[in-house]
Design an enzyme around this catalytic site. Sequence first.
Site, PDB file in Angstrom:
ATOM      1  N   LYS A 160      -1.586  -1.378  -4.059  1.00 56.86           N
ATOM      2  CA  LYS A 160      -2.593  -0.316  -3.985  1.00 56.86           C
ATOM      3  C   LYS A 160      -1.822   0.993  -4.029  1.00 56.86           C
ATOM      4  O   LYS A 160      -1.183   1.387  -3.051  1.00 56.86           O
ATOM      5  CB  LYS A 160      -3.425  -0.411  -2.706  1.00 56.86           C
ATOM      6  CG  LYS A 160      -4.466   0.699  -2.602  1.00 56.86           C
ATOM      7  CD  LYS A 160      -5.236   0.679  -1.293  1.00 56.86           C
ATOM      8  CE  LYS A 160      -6.254   1.825  -1.296  1.00 56.86           C
ATOM      9  NZ  LYS A 160      -6.941   1.959   0.008  1.00 56.86           N
ATOM     10  N   MET A 178      -9.026  -0.039  -4.990  1.00 59.89           N
ATOM     11  CA  MET A 178      -9.312  -0.313  -3.591  1.00 59.89           C
ATOM     12  C   MET A 178      -9.729   1.027  -3.002  1.00 59.89           C
ATOM     13  O   MET A 178      -8.908   1.824  -2.569  1.00 59.89           O
ATOM     14  CB  MET A 178      -8.100  -0.911  -2.892  1.00 59.89           C
ATOM     15  CG  MET A 178      -7.791  -2.323  -3.370  1.00 59.89           C
ATOM     16  SD  MET A 178      -6.343  -3.033  -2.556  1.00 59.89           S
ATOM     17  CE  MET A 178      -6.402  -4.706  -3.202  1.00 59.89           C
ATOM     18  N   TYR A 186       0.845  -1.200   0.000  1.00 58.22           N
ATOM     19  CA  TYR A 186       0.000   0.000   0.000  1.00 58.22           C
ATOM     20  C   TYR A 186       0.876   1.243   0.000  1.00 58.22           C
ATOM     21  O   TYR A 186       1.522   1.566   0.995  1.00 58.22           O
ATOM     22  CB  TYR A 186      -0.897  -0.048   1.241  1.00 58.22           C
ATOM     23  CG  TYR A 186      -1.950   1.040   1.350  1.00 58.22           C
ATOM     24  CD1 TYR A 186      -2.209   1.952   0.337  1.00 58.22           C
ATOM     25  CD2 TYR A 186      -2.715   1.143   2.513  1.00 58.22           C
ATOM     26  CE1 TYR A 186      -3.176   2.934   0.464  1.00 58.22           C
ATOM     27  CE2 TYR A 186      -3.698   2.114   2.654  1.00 58.22           C
ATOM     28  CZ  TYR A 186      -3.920   3.005   1.623  1.00 58.22           C
ATOM     29  OH  TYR A 186      -4.883   3.974   1.760  1.00 58.22           O
TER      30      TYR A 186
END
Length: 306
Positions: free
Chosen positions: A167, A210, A139
């Site tokens: 992400k 996401m 992330y």
Amino acid sequence: MDRHSVQWRGYIPAITTPFTGDGALDLDALDRLLGWLHQEGMHGIIIGGTQGEWFTINQAERKQLMQAVGRKLSGKIPLIAGCSGYTSQEVAAHAKLAADHGFNGILVTPPPYMVPTDREILAFYREVNDQVSLPICVYNWPPGTNVDMSLDLLQQIAELSNVVAIKNSTADLRHFVDVFFALKDKVRVFGVPMNDLGILLVQQGADGTMGAGAVLGRELPGYFNAIWDDDIPRARRLGDRNEVLMRAWFNTDYTGRFGSAQAIFKAALNELGLPGGYPRRPLLPLEPEGVRVVRQTLVQLGKVSA
């Protein structure tokens, strides 16, 4: 593992964690929220992420959350557990709970606050990789970590054996596109904007977004369903509706315009008659003017009556 080890794609929201007004975890509200999300056709969910206020949740509460979510949705849609922490040992402990309760993967930022170097971030992910069994989604979250991971660093991290996705929540669009084209055959790449550019990127193999909150319900997975069905006019209509919300509520770096993102999404869910609940301190509910802006946007989109 690589991108083919998981079937994650489409709209996978990082959901809010319902708390009561006095800050207690509200598992009954969570159960209702999970039921609604599944009914609305989400392509998966993430719990314990940024919008889930992971930074206020202790390990006992984390276990309760994972038990509740796993019991409700394991085997029905992909479940990804936010497992960020300050050390690889913390992340590994969170990941073990996720594995024990039927989750399909974990989402991990670089350690927040400390602003580690590229060398330190790579070492951190290597340590996490060596300690966990579940697939890892890396992330990149600059507002929360003060680091916008470079393409070179992400390429090195993508070579780790359990890394299957990124992400990439950078506000630098050029950086996002460069990372996507460099790594799309190795890992799944999430974070496409829900507009015409997003349509083009999905057509080139981008996996989805996401997102957060999921307050527009089935419209959000519907954007990706429409692209996959080659119904581009419908995808544009749904993307435009999401853009209205994003422009009204958030800055270009995805931080909230008039309160925390968590408080904004919870206020919106509450306005929709859904179990948003309250943010947990130190985050605070929106001021009345913020609630008014949220409601005005939902009225504009036809989600609530004036």
